[in-house]
Structures are given as structure tokens and as C-alpha cells.
Design a protein around this motif. Sequence first.
Motif, PDB file in Angstrom:
ATOM      1  N   ILE A  43       0.872  -1.191   0.000  1.00  0.00           N
ATOM      2  CA  ILE A  43       0.000   0.000   0.000  1.00  0.00           C
ATOM      3  C   ILE A  43       0.895   1.223   0.000  1.00  0.00           C
ATOM      4  O   ILE A  43       1.845   1.309   0.796  1.00  0.00           O
ATOM      5  CB  ILE A  43      -0.905   0.026   1.259  1.00  0.00           C
ATOM      6  N   LYS A  44       0.628   2.150  -0.919  1.00  0.00           N
ATOM      7  CA  LYS A  44       1.298   3.450  -0.865  1.00  0.00           C
ATOM      8  C   LYS A  44       0.242   4.539  -0.810  1.00  0.00           C
ATOM      9  O   LYS A  44      -0.928   4.290  -1.094  1.00  0.00           O
ATOM     10  CB  LYS A  44       2.243   3.651  -2.060  1.00  0.00           C
ATOM     11  N   PHE A  45       0.668   5.746  -0.458  1.00  0.00           N
ATOM     12  CA  PHE A  45      -0.275   6.855  -0.329  1.00  0.00           C
ATOM     13  C   PHE A  45      -0.185   7.796  -1.525  1.00  0.00           C
ATOM     14  O   PHE A  45       0.916   8.088  -2.014  1.00  0.00           O
ATOM     15  CB  PHE A  45      -0.008   7.636   0.969  1.00  0.00           C
ATOM     16  N   ALA A  46      -1.338   8.249  -1.969  1.00  0.00           N
ATOM     17  CA  ALA A  46      -1.385   9.210  -3.069  1.00  0.00           C
ATOM     18  C   ALA A  46      -0.574  10.445  -2.688  1.00  0.00           C
ATOM     19  O   ALA A  46      -0.685  10.949  -1.564  1.00  0.00           O
ATOM     20  CB  ALA A  46      -2.835   9.600  -3.353  1.00  0.00           C
ATOM     21  N   GLY A  47       0.257  10.901  -3.600  1.00  0.00           N
ATOM     22  CA  GLY A  47       1.054  12.111  -3.369  1.00  0.00           C
ATOM     23  C   GLY A  47       2.420  11.827  -2.778  1.00  0.00           C
ATOM     24  O   GLY A  47       3.291  12.687  -2.791  1.00  0.00           O
ATOM     25  N   CYS A  48       2.610  10.618  -2.222  1.00  0.00           N
ATOM     26  CA  CYS A  48       3.950  10.273  -1.726  1.00  0.00           C
ATOM     27  C   CYS A  48       4.796   9.803  -2.903  1.00  0.00           C
ATOM     28  O   CYS A  48       4.329   9.077  -3.766  1.00  0.00           O
ATOM     29  CB  CYS A  48       3.884   9.164  -0.679  1.00  0.00           C
TER      30      CYS A  48
END
Length: 429
Positions: free
Chosen positions: A138-143
Motif C-alpha cells: 500500500i502506498k499513499f497518493a502524493g507520496c
Amino acid sequence: MNFKKSNQLYNQGLDNLVGAVNSPVRAFASVGGNPLFIKKAKGSKITDVDGNNYIDLVLSYGPMILGHRHKKVDKAIRKTLKNGYTFGASTKNEIKLAKIVCDAFPGMDKVRFVNSGTEAVLSALRLARAYTGKDKIIKFAGCYHGHSDALLVAAGSGLATLSIPGSKGVPNDAVKNTLIAEYNNLDSVKKHIKDNKDIAAVIIEPVGGNMGVVIPQNNFLKELKELCKANGILLIADEVMTGFRSKFGGAQDLFNVEADITCLGKVIGGGFPVGAYGARNEIMEMVSPLGAMYQAGTLSGNPIAMASGIATLSELKKQNPYKKFDEVAEKIEGFLINAAKKYNVDLVVNRFGSMINPFFTKENVTDFETAQTSDTEKFGVFFWEMILNGIFLPPSQFEAWFLSSALSNDDMKKIELAIDKAMEKVSIV
Ligand SMILES: *Cc1c(COP(=O)(O)O)cnc(C)c1O
């Protein structure tokens, strides 16, 4: 101020370089005009090929935290150069830098040095998958986590600047195991965990820096860590930008959250290419030659880069500039807010230690979506007026400004004056 030589070089550069740059954010695509070509830098200042001097708030996107060519770093590099450049065998300084890094991060027993932040993160993902035997992340949007295939979705930095959702050339298969969550939104993570059984890791910038500065709200990081732990998921802290920037050690320490794997870069090389990933023994023992996860590098642990990193971190520890960084950033925030009020410009400022930036918006910026409410045209006007008043900023609304310990009181006066002029310009276009 004229940019004659920069413009000439830019036009020459277009022939054999892609866009005359070697990293897209260096192009001035989102602010208009041609990129500046730099000749040299010293302390808090940088000089372009036309002889224009600027106070440098780019600092090569973070590494030059002591300012340019600090005399101790300079001396260490010159001394090391005399013995050769690279050997394909271990050197004493690798052990020394590893100890400095592991001592600063309680969650790191062992570390592996690589050549960039991109390499550190892609290796950390492989490690998390090797250790858990699971595939999804899982990654975060904008990172932004570098330009490896699996992470080039909903990424910040140059992709945000150029408004590109992902990259061409990345096969669907390479991102099919990448799930996107929203920063500061734990429910968006919980949903993925509910829907997917085989999640190896959650990767996060513990303080967002590549969508502009975005601070984790309330107990977001702590709760994220607990959620990961309860579900057998590793937490990867990508501290390539935040490591040693706002504390000796990382953001994990400031927020009292320990990640399972930590990625470093930027500051730890003091201006030379160094990245690193590390974790507790049990995890790092998966890495070759101790374990079955392969990762290697011809120039990894390069002697000159190690010398630069050791000298930079040793001097940082000695100077301990972090309280000063906070004070300086608070002042710059004040300059920005006062000028915005004076000229009636909508502005929000986010800062974390020595990272700060304004967003031209009314909305509180807490994630990628709110960051994108910023008026990038206003930023472009602001950017150029800052340049004309001798302040070198990242040419993007979505990049943090960085502070060095070389900034003087005189520099601060110039920054204040430039901000006033630039904000006035924004208000009249
Ligand atoms: C800069 C950065 C990277 C990539 O590092 P490179 O050295 O440019 O490959 C990865 N993650 C974060 C958080 C960064 O800021």
C-alpha cells in the motif's frame, strides 16, 4: 539580472540531453521559462553561469543541509580522494557510517548502502516481500518513493508538477500489487486490508515532502503502525527526505513511531550518491549474502560518498541545528503569512523542521487532493519574482523548500524582502 548564458546552455543542452536536464523536476515546465544552469555554490549561496547569486532554498532537493562545501566535508572528501576512488571491496568508512546511521535509528540494527533513494526503496519493497512471503503493498497518493515501476502510481514530485498520474512504460503487471490509500486517512488503509489478504507492507513518507510539505495529523502514524502490526504487515518509513533533516535521526523519532524498515538517502551522502535501507536483525538477515534476497551494487558504499556522509552527519550532530531550523522556518512562515495578508492572497503554509512551503490555496493541505487545490499559476509568478530577487526555490508548487544551517541573518532579511515583492506581484496578475 540576465540569463543569457543559461539560455544559451539550455538551447545547446537540448541537442543531446532530454529537455536539457537529467531529472525532470529541474526543468522549469510548471513555472515557465528556461532552467538556470549553475556554476558553483558556497555556504547558503548558489551562483548561476551568468554570475547571478541566489540564497539557495533548493539545496539539491535536500542533501546540502550544512550549506555548500562545508569545510569539514570538503576536507574529508579531498583526503579520501588521495587513496583511490572505488575498490569493489569493503572499507573502514562503510562500518563507520553504518554505525552512525544505526545509532540514530533505534529500529535499525543493520543497514545496506546503495546509490540513491530510488534504489533504497525498491530494495526495501523486495525485502518486505521476501520477509513476509506476500506480494501487495500500500502506498499513499502524493507520496513519492523514487522511480521504480511498482511505485510510479499516484506519485508526487515531478509527476505532481507535470500533472502525470503515472508513467508510460510501466507494465500493468508491475503495479497490479500496488494499492493506493489517502494520506491522513486510516480508513482508506483499513479498506485495502479488509479486501486483500496478501499485503506485505505499507510504505509512507512519515512527513509528506513530495506533494509539498504535508504533516501527519493527530495519531495517524501511530495508528497506522498499530494497524500494520495487528495484520502482520510491515511498515516501511521512506525517510529519504526527512532522515536527519528535522532531527538527528528521523521523523519516526519525533512522532514516536518505529517502522519495520527505514529508507534513507539525500542528507546521508552530504551531496554524493548514497541511499540506504535498514531494519532489525531478523529482517536484514534476509538480505544476501546472509539470506536469499538478492541486492547488489558496483559502487555501493563508495569511499568518497561514505567520507562525505560521515563528515556531514558528524558535523550535523555537533551543530545540532534543529532548534534553529524550527525558529528560522517559523520566521519564514511569518514572512509568507504577513505578505499574503498584506496583499490579500490566499495562502496556507506547512512546515516541518527544516522543510517548509506555501500553497496558494484557502484549504488546509492535509493530503494530495487538498495540495492540488493550489493555484500553480500564482506559484509560477511567485517563483520568478523570488528568482529576480535572489532566492533560488524549487520550480514547483509541489516541492518543499529546504533550509541549511548556513543561512545568516542577512539572508533572512533578503528572504523577507523577496517574499514581500513576490506576493505583491502575485496579487496584481
Ligand atoms: C527523493 C526521494 C526519493 C528518491 O530518491 P533519489 O535519490 O532521487 O532516487 C525517494 N523517496 C523520497 C521520500 C524522496 O524524497
